[in-house]
Design an enzyme around this catalytic site. Sequence first.
Site, PDB file in Angstrom:
ATOM      1  NE  ARG A  11       4.435 100.876 -31.628  1.00  0.00           N
ATOM      2  CZ  ARG A  11       5.489 100.126 -31.340  1.00  0.00           C
ATOM      3  NH1 ARG A  11       5.315  98.967 -30.709  1.00  0.00           N
ATOM      4  NH2 ARG A  11       6.710 100.497 -31.666  1.00  0.00           N
ATOM      5  N   GLY A  24      10.846 101.992 -33.664  1.00  0.00           N
ATOM      6  CA  GLY A  24      11.327 100.788 -34.321  1.00  0.00           C
ATOM      7  C   GLY A  24      12.647 100.968 -35.036  1.00  0.00           C
TER       8      GLY A  24
END
Length: 679
Positions: A339, A211
Amino acid sequence: MAAASAVSVLLVAAERNRWQRVPSLLLTSRKWTWKQRTMKYATTTGRNITKVLIANRGEIACRVMRTARRMGVQSVAVYSEADRNSMHVDMADEAYSIGPAPSQQSYLSMEKIIQVARISAAQAIHPGYGFLSENMEFAELCKQEGIIFIGPPSSAIRDMGIKSTSKSIMAAAGVPIVEGYHGEDQSDQCLKEHAGRIGYPVMIKAVRGGGGKGMRIVRSENEFQEQLESARREAKKSFNDDAMLIEKFVDTPRHVEVQVFGDHHGNAVYLFERDCSVQRRHQKIIEEAPGPGIKPEVRKKLGEAAVKAAKAVNYVGAGTVEFIMDSQHNFYFMEMNTRLQVEHPITEMITGTDLVEWQLRIAAGERIPLSQDEITLQGHAFEARIYAEDPDNNFMPGAGPLVHLSTPPADLSTRIETGVRQGDEVSVHYDPMIAKLVVWAADRQAALTKLRYSLRQYHIVGLHTNIDFLLSLAGHPEFEAGNVHTDFIPQHREALLPSRKATDKELLCQAALGLILKEKAMSDAFRIQTQDQYSPFAFSSGRRLNNCYTRNMTLRDGKNNVAIAVTYNRDGSYSMQEGSVQIDIPVPKYLTLASSEGTQEGTLAPMTGTIEKVFVKAGDRVKAGDSLMVMIAMKMEHTIKAPKDGTIKKVFYQEGSQANRHAPLVQFEEEESDKREAK
């Protein structure tokens, strides 16, 4: 956990929904309906997933709940004190409080999440993205507790979550990788030497996480140390691990990622690629699928390389293999996110799948629903992330209430992925994303037209957003042509973020007048409610016996403060002028306007947050551009720089203290030149 602790968690369960606090393990407001609907799913999966706990918040929690509800699976929410009134709490069948607002004491507390799973009798935990979603220890703890972790095995998270390990595995599996250093020696000197060997510019990356957190581009040896320390601090905050790796920075690359799925039976497939090149602060802001200009043969090679990567670690569930791609469409493995990704909806739109349903079914032991040949690509999709942030101020995140929120209507080709409603508050404690706007059409140009149309229908009042910036981005000729890369925003900054002109004087006067009229309306309403027309608290006329009252108001115009002197005239009108020039406002009312200088840029807090580091003290001499402080808010670290040469007179905040947005952080000594200018 002690019995008393278990009871205390139980008693606050679902307080947000104002259910009675009773010592019952299950909250049964919809139990009968859910029991009927879950029976078929429970028998077809063989692992009896009838209830899933979502260990997350916001839009991803709501997203998972929608699919769970459609499948007849009950959902359990967890929430911090800051999220007590949130949308995901209202949507869930059960909701449990897990502690204070800071994520370390709530959403990152493995013990609290597991305790809620026990109390609620949830058979599975869906971690969403962020928080515990890529935490190897949490996946292993779920396994030990007999709870299904809806994600890959902990070994895959370990191997792919540590970037240095994943690079070695990929190289051995024949997946192309970028040159870099992924060793265990984490000394400053070692990392600096490898950066010099690789050759600047280089990328410093946190070994764990993603991220954009703990990631810095270093273009010269002079800035290496400062950027290394900054990346380490951010990585420690985000992932509790400050180990770093060094990679060669590929200039103006594309960021292309492939959605993969694996199951417990050894099968793995890819669902084509997404282009996520257009970013700010190393974080994605707009994504599309498929990647523009990528030929079918390159697409096939990307997909096959991603499946090879997944099989190398015996991957199970949803994962994303990220590549960087150069101008010749050569691609190199960057990392794997173990994920579900934020941008997964655009893959769903072009493949006609529900990836959350796939996650639940595969976690329950089923095979992947479709073979590779059965997965087809249709049309084009875009996702625009709508953030509470100020693009004109280096995309600084913001927090505050959503006073007004209206969205384009959702339909089969338009999705509004959100976790907030009008009246909710964007919290300083979490990511500032408000929503994801997802659109689909038969081809890229049609999808882009729909994206721009939908963005114009999005209206938010109460805080800064990036909607206008997204419109500028989606309308840029180079973006429309598909010429995207990770330096797109810096390269086209002048066109995307043109210099902001000072607001017209008449508009500022109208704004001041609007505030006055709002006050008048409120006092009129008070007079009606109290039925006392002579109440001194029900007048806002500013009337004085022997003179006209002049009131000073201050409005904020960008970075500048504008002082407005409002004169309340005896005839009920108002007057205003700037210098000797009188300005007419179309209500026939006049105000008096004078400008005041804004506070020195750089010494104000750009956002509400925590002071992480303080580098200066009173009496220090600094030069323009020197680092003064480091602030952390909404998972982002921001360094406050000196706006000019000078001497520090006072430092207003200490490390660990909280500063509000626009609060002065330091005060400079007044220089002789400043005194002369003032005269």
